[in-house]
Design an enzyme around this catalytic site. Structure first.
Site, PDB file in Angstrom:
ATOM      1  N   ASP A   1      -7.604   3.120  -3.720  1.00  0.00           N
ATOM      2  CA  ASP A   1      -6.688   2.213  -3.029  1.00  0.00           C
ATOM      3  C   ASP A   1      -6.287   1.106  -3.996  1.00  0.00           C
ATOM      4  O   ASP A   1      -7.048   0.175  -4.248  1.00  0.00           O
ATOM      5  CB  ASP A   1      -7.372   1.622  -1.794  1.00  0.00           C
ATOM      6  CG  ASP A   1      -6.458   0.705  -0.994  1.00  0.00           C
ATOM      7  OD1 ASP A   1      -5.296   0.527  -1.408  1.00  0.00           O
ATOM      8  OD2 ASP A   1      -6.907   0.179   0.041  1.00  0.00           O
TER       9      ASP A   1
ATOM     10  N   HIS B   1      -2.158   0.894   7.198  1.00  0.00           N
ATOM     11  CA  HIS B   1      -2.629   0.888   5.811  1.00  0.00           C
ATOM     12  C   HIS B   1      -2.804   2.304   5.281  1.00  0.00           C
ATOM     13  O   HIS B   1      -3.360   3.169   5.955  1.00  0.00           O
ATOM     14  CB  HIS B   1      -3.944   0.125   5.678  1.00  0.00           C
ATOM     15  CG  HIS B   1      -4.390  -0.044   4.265  1.00  0.00           C
ATOM     16  ND1 HIS B   1      -3.606  -0.642   3.298  1.00  0.00           N
ATOM     17  CD2 HIS B   1      -5.522   0.343   3.626  1.00  0.00           C
ATOM     18  CE1 HIS B   1      -4.238  -0.634   2.148  1.00  0.00           C
ATOM     19  NE2 HIS B   1      -5.398  -0.035   2.317  1.00  0.00           N
TER      20      HIS B   1
ATOM     21  N   CYS C   1       0.792  -1.229   0.000  1.00  0.00           N
ATOM     22  CA  CYS C   1       0.000   0.000   0.000  1.00  0.00           C
ATOM     23  C   CYS C   1       0.825   1.279   0.000  1.00  0.00           C
ATOM     24  O   CYS C   1       0.538   2.216  -0.759  1.00  0.00           O
ATOM     25  CB  CYS C   1      -0.969   0.000   1.176  1.00  0.00           C
ATOM     26  SG  CYS C   1      -0.200   0.032   2.822  1.00  0.00           S
TER      27      CYS C   1
END
Length: 265
Positions: free
Chosen positions: A119, A104, A67
């Site tokens: 995302d 995250h 991420c």
């Protein structure tokens, strides 16, 4: 950032003029060509969040990332196109931890003042397209169903419909953060023995009709024709799958084989 080289990496020759269509095109192409993966962690390498280092790894070396790398790269790209972006941080509930850490990264991207959750770095649950930031509404993205909900403590939860049940994926803090705020989380994610990313090999990529995922020796394909699983029996098979299914190249085979020796002991 060399935008032309980035577009070449994700297989695009041109982009739409419309900001929304351009965002969708970039997003869809990136999720289908740049894999979510932790191979560098398993090679024993440090994970840099410097934009130039991420660009070199993902674009020039043909690798993927997780991420902080993938959403970080997308953020810098979108900023060059003039999008207004907020960097967010959240807790991964899909891991089953009773009190997840803030590990995250996602983005809130504004198009004509409308916010979207973006995302491209959440593995097997990655959003297929920008998600309108509207709580309580079910969003249909191909075979997937997603929903945003406000939580009692002020965070925003993303859930996914799995086997007729809504499963919590991650919750996001309401306030934006700065790039440097990800440094401690990235260090934990890539080095701590309790981190999911130091405990085994993972890779995932979105396809037109489903996804392909790898967890250690288990290679799984989900598509229009159903699901298939195959257990890899040799290190060479692992390397072959990483190359053929996820497009990964320039691997440090000696380091990777040493770190994955437990799989074939």
């Amino acid at each position: 950032m060399d935008i032309d080289l980035f577009l070449q990496r994700i297989g695009l020759q041109s982009l739409p003029d419309s900001p929304m269509k351009r965002l969708r095109a970039l997003y869809a192409a990136m999720t289908k060509t740049v894999p979510f993966e932790n191979v560098a962690v398993m090679e024993g390498k440090s994970i840099s969040l410097e934009p130039g280092d991420i660009f070199a790894k993902v674009v020039e070396q043909g690798r993927g990332g997780y991420c902080f790398e993938l959403n970080g790269l997308l953020a810098h790209l979108l900023e060059q196109f003039g999008y207004r972006i907020e960097r967010l941080i959240g807790r991964v509930w899909a891991s089953g931890a009773p009190a997840p850490l803030l590990t995250h990264m996602t983005l809130r991207v504004f198009v004509e003042d409308r916010p979207y959750l973006c995302d491209v770095g959440f593995g097997g649950g990655t959003l297929r397209e920008p998600l309108p930031w509207v709580t309580g509404a079910v969003a249909i993205q191909g075979p997937d169903r997603f929903r945003l909900d406000a939580t009692d403590n002020g965070e925003t939860m993303l859930s996914r419909l799995v086997d007729a049940e809504w499963k919590n994926m991650y919750s996001l803090l309401p306030c934006p953060v700065r790039s440097q705020d990800y440094i401690p989380a990235n260090h934990y994610t890539s080095t701590h023995p309790n981190s999911h990313f130091t405990q085994g090999l993972v890779a995932a990529l979105v396809t037109d009709s489903g996804r392909v995922t790898l967890r250690d020796r288990l290679f799984r394909t989900v598509g229009a024709e159903g699901e298939t699983e195959r257990e890899l029996t040799t290190f060479d098979e692992v390397v072959q799958v990483l190359g053929q299914e996820f497009g990964l190249r320039n691997l440090d085979l000696a380091a990777l084989q040493s770190r994955l020796s437990y799989l074939f002991a």
